[in-house]
Design a protein around this motif. Structure first.
Motif, PDB file in Angstrom:
ATOM      1  N   GLY A 111      57.959  73.177  62.656  1.00 58.78           N
ATOM      2  CA  GLY A 111      58.984  72.357  61.731  1.00 58.78           C
ATOM      3  C   GLY A 111      59.408  72.908  59.977  1.00 58.78           C
ATOM      4  N   ARG A 112      59.365  72.047  59.044  1.00 55.87           N
ATOM      5  CA  ARG A 112      59.798  72.938  58.200  1.00 55.87           C
ATOM      6  C   ARG A 112      58.185  72.493  57.558  1.00 55.87           C
ATOM      7  N   PRO A 113      57.823  73.988  57.366  1.00 56.35           N
ATOM      8  CA  PRO A 113      56.409  74.352  56.353  1.00 56.35           C
ATOM      9  C   PRO A 113      56.406  73.635  54.727  1.00 56.35           C
ATOM     10  N   MET A 114      55.004  72.250  55.257  1.00 57.80           N
ATOM     11  CA  MET A 114      55.241  71.341  53.706  1.00 57.80           C
ATOM     12  C   MET A 114      54.854  72.128  52.215  1.00 57.80           C
ATOM     13  N   ASN A 115      53.409  72.794  52.787  1.00 55.39           N
ATOM     14  CA  ASN A 115      52.817  73.753  52.042  1.00 55.39           C
ATOM     15  C   ASN A 115      51.694  74.779  52.459  1.00 55.39           C
ATOM     16  N   PRO A 116      52.673  75.805  52.332  1.00 55.93           N
ATOM     17  CA  PRO A 116      51.558  76.866  52.846  1.00 55.93           C
ATOM     18  C   PRO A 116      50.362  77.464  52.804  1.00 55.93           C
ATOM     19  N   LYS A 117      49.581  76.866  51.704  1.00 57.56           N
ATOM     20  CA  LYS A 117      48.802  77.120  51.347  1.00 57.56           C
ATOM     21  C   LYS A 117      47.874  76.052  52.202  1.00 57.56           C
ATOM     22  N   LEU A 118      47.570  74.524  52.611  1.00 52.62           N
ATOM     23  CA  LEU A 118      47.232  74.092  52.936  1.00 52.62           C
ATOM     24  C   LEU A 118      47.414  74.483  54.435  1.00 52.62           C
ATOM     25  N   ILE A 119      48.678  74.373  55.165  1.00 50.34           N
ATOM     26  CA  ILE A 119      48.682  74.933  56.185  1.00 50.34           C
ATOM     27  C   ILE A 119      47.932  76.163  56.841  1.00 50.34           C
ATOM     28  N   GLU A 120      47.537  76.966  55.929  1.00 51.88           N
ATOM     29  CA  GLU A 120      46.860  78.058  56.332  1.00 51.88           C
ATOM     30  C   GLU A 120      45.701  78.033  56.591  1.00 51.88           C
ATOM     31  N   SER A 121      44.974  76.882  54.952  1.00 46.54           N
ATOM     32  CA  SER A 121      43.321  76.631  56.174  1.00 46.54           C
ATOM     33  C   SER A 121      43.428  75.936  56.494  1.00 46.54           C
ATOM     34  N   GLN A 122      43.862  75.170  57.400  1.00 47.23           N
ATOM     35  CA  GLN A 122      44.357  74.367  58.432  1.00 47.23           C
ATOM     36  C   GLN A 122      44.610  75.215  59.929  1.00 47.23           C
ATOM     37  N   VAL A 123      45.900  76.228  59.145  1.00 52.37           N
ATOM     38  CA  VAL A 123      45.323  77.000  60.386  1.00 52.37           C
ATOM     39  C   VAL A 123      44.064  78.141  61.008  1.00 52.37           C
ATOM     40  N   MET A 124      43.748  78.433  59.897  1.00 54.96           N
ATOM     41  CA  MET A 124      42.436  78.768  59.753  1.00 54.96           C
ATOM     42  C   MET A 124      41.021  78.209  60.821  1.00 54.96           C
ATOM     43  N   GLY A 125      41.563  77.165  60.248  1.00 56.80           N
ATOM     44  CA  GLY A 125      40.375  75.682  60.503  1.00 56.80           C
ATOM     45  C   GLY A 125      40.551  75.725  62.322  1.00 56.80           C
ATOM     46  N   GLY A 126      41.639  75.848  62.776  1.00 53.10           N
ATOM     47  CA  GLY A 126      42.050  75.770  63.732  1.00 53.10           C
ATOM     48  C   GLY A 126      41.541  76.862  64.590  1.00 53.10           C
ATOM     49  N   VAL A 127      41.633  78.230  64.761  1.00 47.46           N
ATOM     50  CA  VAL A 127      41.115  79.844  65.014  1.00 47.46           C
ATOM     51  C   VAL A 127      39.351  79.477  65.164  1.00 47.46           C
ATOM     52  N   LEU A 128      38.950  79.088  63.886  1.00 52.43           N
ATOM     53  CA  LEU A 128      37.869  79.255  63.510  1.00 52.43           C
ATOM     54  C   LEU A 128      36.839  78.602  64.785  1.00 52.43           C
ATOM     55  N   MET A 129      37.561  76.918  64.826  1.00 56.94           N
ATOM     56  CA  MET A 129      37.138  76.542  65.862  1.00 56.94           C
ATOM     57  C   MET A 129      36.965  77.243  67.531  1.00 56.94           C
ATOM     58  N   GLY A 130      38.336  77.215  67.416  1.00 60.33           N
ATOM     59  CA  GLY A 130      38.230  78.434  68.642  1.00 60.33           C
ATOM     60  C   GLY A 130      37.261  79.508  68.912  1.00 60.33           C
ATOM     61  N   ILE A 131      37.195  79.897  68.246  1.00 66.14           N
ATOM     62  CA  ILE A 131      36.103  80.911  68.006  1.00 66.14           C
ATOM     63  C   ILE A 131      35.115  80.703  68.198  1.00 66.14           C
ATOM     64  N   GLU A 188      44.608  86.223  60.113  1.00 65.80           N
ATOM     65  CA  GLU A 188      45.992  86.758  59.252  1.00 65.80           C
ATOM     66  C   GLU A 188      46.877  85.398  60.167  1.00 65.80           C
ATOM     67  N   VAL A 189      47.241  84.282  59.061  1.00 66.10           N
ATOM     68  CA  VAL A 189      48.096  83.396  59.666  1.00 66.10           C
ATOM     69  C   VAL A 189      50.013  84.134  59.110  1.00 66.10           C
ATOM     70  N   ILE A 190      50.709  84.000  60.622  1.00 72.40           N
ATOM     71  CA  ILE A 190      52.050  83.817  59.877  1.00 72.40           C
ATOM     72  C   ILE A 190      52.801  82.251  60.563  1.00 72.40           C
ATOM     73  N   VAL A 191      53.536  81.906  59.293  1.00 75.06           N
ATOM     74  CA  VAL A 191      54.118  80.732  59.953  1.00 75.06           C
ATOM     75  C   VAL A 191      55.531  80.239  59.285  1.00 75.06           C
ATOM     76  N   GLY A 223      36.732  75.009  58.436  1.00 74.62           N
ATOM     77  CA  GLY A 223      37.109  76.438  58.105  1.00 74.62           C
ATOM     78  C   GLY A 223      37.572  76.792  57.431  1.00 74.62           C
ATOM     79  N   ALA A 224      36.487  76.902  56.396  1.00 72.91           N
ATOM     80  CA  ALA A 224      36.782  77.081  55.079  1.00 72.91           C
ATOM     81  C   ALA A 224      36.505  78.736  54.987  1.00 72.91           C
ATOM     82  N   TYR A 225      35.826  79.530  55.509  1.00 70.78           N
ATOM     83  CA  TYR A 225      35.132  81.121  55.221  1.00 70.78           C
ATOM     84  C   TYR A 225      35.615  81.488  54.315  1.00 70.78           C
ATOM     85  N   PRO A 226      36.452  81.766  55.171  1.00 74.40           N
ATOM     86  CA  PRO A 226      37.592  82.412  54.973  1.00 74.40           C
ATOM     87  C   PRO A 226      38.181  82.589  53.358  1.00 74.40           C
ATOM     88  N   HIS A 227      38.648  81.637  53.223  1.00 71.18           N
ATOM     89  CA  HIS A 227      39.396  80.854  51.677  1.00 71.18           C
ATOM     90  C   HIS A 227      37.798  81.123  50.632  1.00 71.18           C
TER      91      HIS A 227
END
Ligand code: FES
Ligand code: FES
Lengths: 201, 766
Positions: B646-666, B703-706, A184-188
């Motif tokens: 918990g404690r977010p370790m790296n917001p950039k990587l987390i945002e990528s992962q959340v977007m991936g989760g959302v897209l798999m959900g869509i 839009e991702v908020i962690v 799911g990297a499309y947005p980035h």
């Protein structure tokens, strides 16, 4: 019971020729037959034949079976494994390389049909240690996770910027349409490409 | 010791925790740190964008052979004879293996029969076609509803062994089997549901369907096995190097020290690459037989047929509530199918999310003649949420309550309460209108849904940190990076401890020659390995301080590591460069191996267990959609995902992962479905052109908020995000669709035909 359709050597070739004929438009069957006969390529194979490919600016002598796709030849004898195979039938674009600067699915092209056209792979995109701006932007915007679709994505995005220096978000989406990214990297990816566009005059 | 406690922005206080012996002091909040919690770039980004990184499919040891598995094209057949003689004589063939035997039952289309290793892939493929299989077709069933009928063909005959040990999810051993139905599993039921419904003032009920989803990792399942007299080396696209080593040692009767499992880059797993698998064993056997390394890589069809999948479900949910919204009873009846396997249960979600004294569960596995299901991103909870979160939305409607207000009353989690607040503001929730209120053919709607997932931890997780005399620092662990960036996060943790930059740290992971890492499933990698890394780094640092203190004319306790220096008494002007300090080490290296401690605060877990912590993870997602009521097509316009880990370790990587989760959900919500033909029993869309995945053009703004949620539970207090980010998406979209058109779509995928059927414009499918 066993799978019957593993014959790369015959079916893929016939299939590719078939799609070529279809793409050429509506034609009388008889005409097509004559046209095909007139420029029938020499019969080669099934054994390996010598081939010269221009890859990343260098001439490469390889010995390949005529049934081998460009993707297979790049990844195998040429050891350019940056090009990835995700579906091996034109549905995911992981295998995208440039042919004379235009992105193509290298799994859908026989190596023997490449001819004198220049092949550029992900390994040939950077200039020495200097990455292509799209590659830099992919890193800066985290436009990847596992990275398996990434070489193909980068090749299509870099090709877009060659054609359209100042693309819109929709242009980017169109350029990577047909590329699948399960992470799911499309947005980035869209964000990354927009960050390196050159504003027009 | 006092730990930060609470949610940043909503008041972080402190909590007193007992720290086990040998664990480092508490980390302050991210704002007070230099590397942890910052958007640090992925360490292997350059290797990935240049194509230099080697995935398992790219590994080529000298003399490597290529393998392929012959698979059944019949959904159910008994083998009478297998003849491999012609294949063995074929040029280039080095090993042939019959997997099925006479009388073996090939229970699904795609079941392995035999395998070949040859000098080229083409030779292996050609040899497969020479294998003669004589098999008698048996009656079969590939439809879960038909499989439940009394006269259905049986997948397993009475008394036959069931494949209970082939799933990652714990299943009860002693459930009745009636026809093709195994169950009901009632574990987790509580209270008295009849009583609960008797006192209810409002009752909602509904039936929901979810369909089989396949993992579709872009890198196929892949293994290169190299069997030698002195041991076995395996490169594998795996989510668990240490687990695969364990399996290999057991299956092939080797010592753990004789088995090495490696993975450099890994092209996605999502649950499907958690184990060795039959294919892994096949590759090793072929290598042993041929005396050469063997590469076995699935093609795309095999990926769909025989690499696991998310089981389909039929769920009947009933919820009883009082007028104020408090719940009095939840009952969930489920039939799900993991093909020839088990593990289709979804009960955990409805059981754990909301406060309700009475809960009853009856979930059943229905066997069909199709490839085995497996864990897939949020197993159980993802299909479970699709039903339960729509039922809660229904209940809010019945009660005349805003769905967020209802959740404020019944959801005990303070974390999700904050997530709802933030998400409501971000998504413009107050614009939400009454269901179906838009005039015109295209109607818009907003919906919300929640997720819950265990704060899983694997305590059998170790990491080594080494400081070398020239000041370089190494981190070594068997833990594997699926693309989530755990290597980068480990570099951050260790850099923070040494006052260095993440790029100063060299990380070597994905190799069982390093200390055994945790599995990367269950969203527990970060939670399990980062505390081990920090503890190891902290201990190495203490040892270094002891060695260099005399040269600095200080005591070890006075020293601190910051900004590339070792300083005295927190005074940046007094001290020496990190490199000068390490030059004075007594030995060439200082090294410590540490493992994950039990969670602090008395949340005890035995080593190796995978168990939820007291505070589960969650998230709340808001979806905005437009629905064309003439074509039935749904467009997701926007997703707001508010998550915690918990404690977010790296917001950039987390945002990528959340977007991936959302897209798999869509993708799950709108597109994905394994289609099996009733008459042939074969999957009709075992490819990537007819099995649809979400693409760039269907991707809405996300839009991702962690949240920063401090709990003081470990040396890093970090938890996972992969699965919680996938669970709420489909129900949020479904609730938005209801808000748009005023009619509920209770079936996945929500295709135009399904929407038109819900609107009464097309006949229903089931
Ligand atoms: S591998 Fe060529 S398009 Fe998928
Ligand atoms: S980054 Fe993993 S498939 Fe795109």
């Amino acid at each position: 019971m066993p799978n019957a359709d593993r014959t790369h050597s015959v079916t893929r070739r016939l299939f590719l020729r078939g799609t070529g004929a279809t793409a050429s438009g509506v034609a009388l069957l008889a005409d097509m037959h004559i046209a095909a006969a007139a420029d029938e390529p020499p019969i080669v194979g099934p054994g390996a034949i010598p081939l010269t490919l221009t890859v990343n600016g260098r001439n490469q002598e390889v010995s390949v079976e005529p049934c081998m796709t460009l993707a297979e030849v790049l990844r195998g004898p040429l050891d350019l494994t940056g090009t990835k195979i995700g579906c091996d039938r034109g549905a995911c674009s992981a295998c995208t390389v440039w042919l004379d600067g235009a992105p193509v699915a290298s799994c859908m092209l026989l190596a023997v049909d490449v001819g004198a056209r220049a092949v550029t792979t992900i390994e040939g995109l950077a200039h020495g240690d200097t990455l292509h701006p799209v590659q830099e932007a992919f890193i800066a915007h985290d436009a990847l996770q596992c990275g398996y679709c990434t070489p193909g994505m980068v090749m299509s995005c870099a090709a877009l910027l060659e054609r359209v220096p100042n693309p819109t978000a929709d242009d980017v989406r169109a350029a990577i349409d047909g590329h699948l990214c399960r992470c799911g990297a499309y947005p980035h990816i869209v964000e990354a490409v927009l960050a390196v566009r050159k504003p027009g005059p | 010791m006092r730990f930060p406690f609470g949610i940043a922005g909503a008041g972080v206080g402190e909590i007193e925790r007992q720290i086990p012996d040998g664990e480092p002091p508490p980390l302050p909040v991210n704002d007070a740190l230099r590397v942890i919690g910052k958007p640090v770039r992925r360490q292997d980004g350059r290797a990935k964008v240049t194509g230099a990184v080697r995935f398992t499919v790219d590994v080529k040891p000298p003399g490597m052979l290529h393998a392929r598995i012959l698979r059944s094209t019949s959904p159910n057949a008994r083998v009478r004879a297998i003849d491999t003689a012609a294949a063995e004589r074929q040029a280039g063939v080095r090993a042939v293996l019959a997997i099925a035997r006479n009388d073996s039952i090939l229970r699904y289309a795609g079941a392995p029969i035999a395998a070949v290793a040859a000098t080229t892939q083409a030779a292996a493929d050609a040899a497969l076609r020479l294998i003669r299989v004589d098999a008698a077709a048996l009656p079969f069933v590939v439809d879960m509803d038909i499989a439940r009928r009394a006269n259905a063909a049986l997948v397993y005959q009475p008394g036959e062994a069931l494949p209970l040990n082939a799933v990652e999810i714990p299943v009860s051993g002693a459930l009745p089997l009636t026809g093709n139905v195994r169950g009901p599993e009632t574990l987790g039921s509580r209270g008295d549901v009849e009583q609960g419904f008797a006192v209810a003032e409002v009752i909602v009920e509904g039936e929901y369907r979810t369909r089989t989803q396949t993992h579709c990792c872009m890198e196929p399942h892949a293994i290169v096995a190299d069997w030698r007299a002195d041991g076995l080396t395996v490169w594998m696209s795996t989510q668990f190097t240490a687990g695969v080593r364990r399996e290999l040692a057991r299956v092939f009767d080797l010592k753990l020290s004789q088995v090495r499992v490696k993975v450099a880059a890994m092209g996605g797993g999502f649950g499907s690459k958690s184990q060795l698998g039959v294919y892994g064993q096949i590759a090793v056997m072929l290598s042993r037989q041929a005396g050469a390394p063997v590469r076995l890589v699935f093609d795309r069809e095999e990926e769909h047929l025989d690499s696991g999948n998310r089981p389909e479900t039929w769920q009947q949910i009933r919820i009883g509530a009082h007028r104020d919204g408090t719940l009095s009873a939840i009952s969930l009846v489920e039939f799900g199918s993991a093909g020839v396997g088990v593990g289709a249960g979804v009960g955990n979600f409805a059981q754990t999310l909301y406060a309700c004294p009475n809960f009853s569960l009856a979930q059943n596995d229905v066997f069909i003649n199709a490839g085995r299901g497996s864990a897939m991103r949020g197993p159980g909870n993802t299909p479970g949420a699709f039903a339960m979160e729509q039922a809660i939305d229904d209940l809010a409607g019945q009660l005349g309550l805003d769905p967020l207000v209802l959740r404020d009353r019944i959801d005990p989690s303070p974390v999700r309460r904050e997530e709802r607040r933030l998400g409501a503001a971000k998504s413009g929730w107050d614009r939400r209108h009454a269901p179906g209120a838009d005039t015109g053919a295209t109607k818009r709607g907003i919906g919300v849904a929640q997720s819950i997932w265990g704060a899983n931890v694997y305590t059998n997780a170790s990491c080594e940190v080494r400081v070398l005399r020239d000041g370089s620092v190494l981190v070594l662990s068997g833990v594997q990076d699926l693309g989530t960036g755990i290597g980068t996060i480990l570099a951050q943790v260790v850099a923070e401890e040494f006052g260095l930059l993440p790029e100063d740290i060299t990380v070597h992971i994905g190799d069982t020659d390093f200390p055994a890492g945790p599995p990367s499933y269950g969203s527990q990698t970060t939670a399990s390995i980062t505390p081990a890394a920090r503890t190891a780094a902290w201990k190495v640092k203490q040892a270094l301080f002891r060695q260099v203190a005399p040269a600095l004319g200080a005591t070890p306790e006075q020293l601190a590591a910051r900004d590339g220096k070792i300083i005295i008494g927190n005074d940046p002007a007094r001290g020496m460069n990190f490199r000068d300090a390490t030059a004075g080490m007594r030995t060439d290296q200082l090294s410590v191996v540490e493992s994950r401690a039990d969670d602090y605060g008395g949340f005890r877990r035995r080593s190796g267990d995978m168990a939820g912590a007291v505070n589960d993870l969650g998230g709340v997602q808001f979806a905005e959609v437009s629905v064309d009521t003439e074509t039935g097509s749904i467009r997701v316009e926007r997703i707001v995902a508010v998550q915690d880990c918990g404690r977010p370790m790296n917001p950039k990587l987390i945002e990528s992962q959340v977007m991936g989760g959302v897209l798999m959900g869509i993708s799950y919500a709108l597109l994905e479905e394994r289609v099996i033909d009733q008459h042939t029993g074969r999957m009709m869309n075992a490819n990537l052109e007819q099995y649809k995945l979400v693409g760039p053009r269907d991707t809405p703004p996300i839009e991702v908020i962690v949240l920063e949620n401090y709990q003081g539970q470990s040396a890093t207090d970090a938890y996972g995000i992969a699965e919680p980010s996938n669970i709420a998406t489909a129900p949020a979209i479904a609730n938005a669709v209801f808000n748009a058109i005023g009619v509920r779509v209770r079936e996945l995928p929500m295709t135009p035909a399904t929407v038109l059927a819900a609107l009464g414009r097309l006949p229903r499918r089931s």
